[in-house]
Design a protein around this motif. Structure first.
Motif, mmCIF file in Angstrom:
data_model
loop_
_atom_site.group_PDB
_atom_site.id
_atom_site.type_symbol
_atom_site.label_atom_id
_atom_site.label_comp_id
_atom_site.label_asym_id
_atom_site.label_seq_id
_atom_site.Cartn_x
_atom_site.Cartn_y
_atom_site.Cartn_z
ATOM 1 N N GLU A 95 0.823 -1.298 0.117
ATOM 2 C CA GLU A 95 0.052 -0.209 -0.059
ATOM 3 C C GLU A 95 0.993 1.234 -0.171
ATOM 4 N N LEU A 96 0.669 2.222 -0.933
ATOM 5 C CA LEU A 96 1.458 3.283 -0.943
ATOM 6 C C LEU A 96 0.618 4.675 -1.147
ATOM 7 N N ALA A 97 1.207 5.647 -1.078
ATOM 8 C CA ALA A 97 0.642 7.220 -1.168
ATOM 9 C C ALA A 97 1.501 8.040 -1.440
ATOM 10 N N GLY A 98 1.147 9.047 -2.439
ATOM 11 C CA GLY A 98 2.118 9.969 -2.545
ATOM 12 C C GLY A 98 1.325 11.398 -3.082
ATOM 13 N N GLU A 99 1.833 12.426 -2.789
ATOM 14 C CA GLU A 99 1.574 13.723 -3.038
ATOM 15 C C GLU A 99 2.574 14.816 -3.184
ATOM 16 N N PRO A 100 2.338 15.837 -3.892
ATOM 17 C CA PRO A 100 3.588 16.805 -4.072
ATOM 18 C C PRO A 100 4.103 17.353 -2.642
ATOM 19 N N ALA A 101 5.212 17.426 -2.651
ATOM 20 C CA ALA A 101 5.609 17.998 -1.299
ATOM 21 C C ALA A 101 5.556 19.763 -1.031
ATOM 22 N N PRO A 102 5.378 20.139 0.075
ATOM 23 C CA PRO A 102 5.291 21.670 0.115
ATOM 24 C C PRO A 102 6.313 22.266 -0.828
ATOM 25 N N GLY A 103 5.863 23.313 -1.218
ATOM 26 C CA GLY A 103 6.911 24.123 -2.217
ATOM 27 C C GLY A 103 7.460 23.135 -3.334
ATOM 28 N N ALA A 104 7.055 22.030 -3.866
ATOM 29 C CA ALA A 104 7.441 21.514 -4.926
ATOM 30 C C ALA A 104 7.175 22.040 -6.108
ATOM 31 N N PRO A 105 7.805 21.768 -7.266
ATOM 32 C CA PRO A 105 7.717 22.734 -8.646
ATOM 33 C C PRO A 105 6.367 22.374 -9.080
ATOM 34 N N GLU A 106 5.856 23.289 -10.339
ATOM 35 C CA GLU A 106 4.653 22.912 -10.749
ATOM 36 C C GLU A 106 4.700 21.484 -11.480
ATOM 37 N N GLY A 107 5.632 20.957 -11.841
ATOM 38 C CA GLY A 107 5.478 19.677 -12.504
ATOM 39 C C GLY A 107 5.537 18.610 -11.575
ATOM 40 N N ALA A 108 5.607 18.691 -10.106
ATOM 41 C CA ALA A 108 5.554 17.595 -9.438
ATOM 42 C C ALA A 108 4.136 17.028 -9.335
ATOM 43 N N ARG A 109 4.232 15.691 -9.302
ATOM 44 C CA ARG A 109 2.971 14.832 -9.471
ATOM 45 C C ARG A 109 2.665 13.879 -8.228
ATOM 46 N N GLY A 110 3.341 14.020 -7.372
ATOM 47 C CA GLY A 110 3.479 12.995 -6.158
ATOM 48 C C GLY A 110 4.085 11.544 -6.675
ATOM 49 N N PHE A 111 5.052 11.357 -7.443
ATOM 50 C CA PHE A 111 5.680 10.267 -7.951
ATOM 51 C C PHE A 111 5.879 9.243 -6.869
ATOM 52 N N VAL A 112 5.235 8.219 -6.897
ATOM 53 C CA VAL A 112 5.625 7.095 -5.680
ATOM 54 C C VAL A 112 5.259 5.757 -6.657
ATOM 55 N N GLY A 113 6.326 4.573 -6.236
ATOM 56 C CA GLY A 113 6.200 3.387 -6.850
ATOM 57 C C GLY A 113 7.122 2.338 -6.218
ATOM 58 N N ILE A 114 7.361 1.259 -6.701
ATOM 59 C CA ILE A 114 8.134 0.236 -6.278
ATOM 60 C C ILE A 114 9.305 -0.051 -7.335
ATOM 61 N N ALA A 115 10.555 -0.242 -7.008
ATOM 62 C CA ALA A 115 11.532 -0.561 -7.845
ATOM 63 C C ALA A 115 11.921 -2.146 -7.576
#
Length: 241
Positions: A95-115
């Motif tokens: 189970e995972l969750a992602g969101e843009p960090a405070p002050g992140a640039p406009e292109g931030a998407r909350g990138f989150v995953g598994i390698a």
């Protein structure tokens, strides 16, 4: 269960081949940093939506280095790999969750995953990841980029998108900062991403770049400008057949 049944089952377990015994699933609650090798990230126990897990962000040192990079440079590699886990084929669930960090640039998407199949250099691996803010965007093209397969260092997202548009990306309904169930099924040079416990795969990679014999570690993955959460990781290796 009778004593006779218990003895019989115990005897059957003893007869299982070594491969079957070694293929048992391993669970990692991810409520602490135990068993994790942190690379360019910091991690701490945290609650999200009433569930315990790990909050993972890019470290301050890595953040300073990233400020000199362009968005298309994949060299930062924020990862938290599972110590002592060598994975080639099988099932990875989390189970995972992602969101843009405070002050992140406009292109931030909350990138989150598994390698997966991560090498000791901490830069060679395959991965599936999500762009949570794309899931319900009003722009259809952004929605189409909600889920992504990559293989670093040679096949970052921007090369795949340029050379094979839409082949390694897909739409899936997502919300930032919300727990999302993910399953990855790896079989040789094929891998499938399942989201929200759906029966059908969200994204299929029929030519996993590490090849049919690839193997390595499993790691929590995020990218710049992200606050990520992870919990309840389960890895079940298999022969790949």
């Amino acid at each position: 269960m009778t004593r006779f049944t218990l003895v019989a089952l115990t005897g059957m377990a003893a007869l299982l081949p070594p491969a079957a015994a070694s293929a048992q699933a391993k669970r990692y609650p991810l409520e602490s940093t135990a068993d994790l090798r942190l690379h360019n990230v910091t991690a701490e126990p945290a609650m999200l939506q009433g569930k315990k897990g790990l909050r993972v962000t890019i470290s301050e040192e890595a953040l300073r280095r990233s400020q000199a990079m362009t968005p298309e440079e994949p060299n930062l590699e924020p990862l938290a790999s599972i110590e002592g886990l060598d994975f080639a084929n099988g099932i990875i669930e989390v189970e995972l969750a992602g969101e843009p960090a405070p002050g992140a640039p406009e292109g931030a998407r909350g990138f989150v995953g598994i390698a997966f199949r991560l090498q000791n250099d901490m830069k060679t691996y395959d991965a599936f990841y999500l762009r949570p803010t794309n899931g319900r965007a009003e722009d259809q093209e952004r929605r189409n980029h909600a889920a992504q397969y990559i293989s670093h260092p040679d096949w970052p997202w921007f090369r795949l998108r340029k050379e094979t548009p839409s082949k390694y990306e897909s739409y899936v309904d997502l919300m930032p900062g919300v727990w999302t169930k993910v399953k990855i099924d790896v079989r040789g040079d094929r891998a499938r991403l399942y989201v929200h416990a759906q029966e059908q795969a969200t994204l299929i990679a029929n030519d996993v770049k590490t090849g049919a014999q690839g193997k390595g570690a499993v790691a929590l993955w995020l990218d710049r400008g992200t606050v990520a959460h992870f919990r309840d990781l389960r890895v079940e290796p298999s022969s790949g057949k």
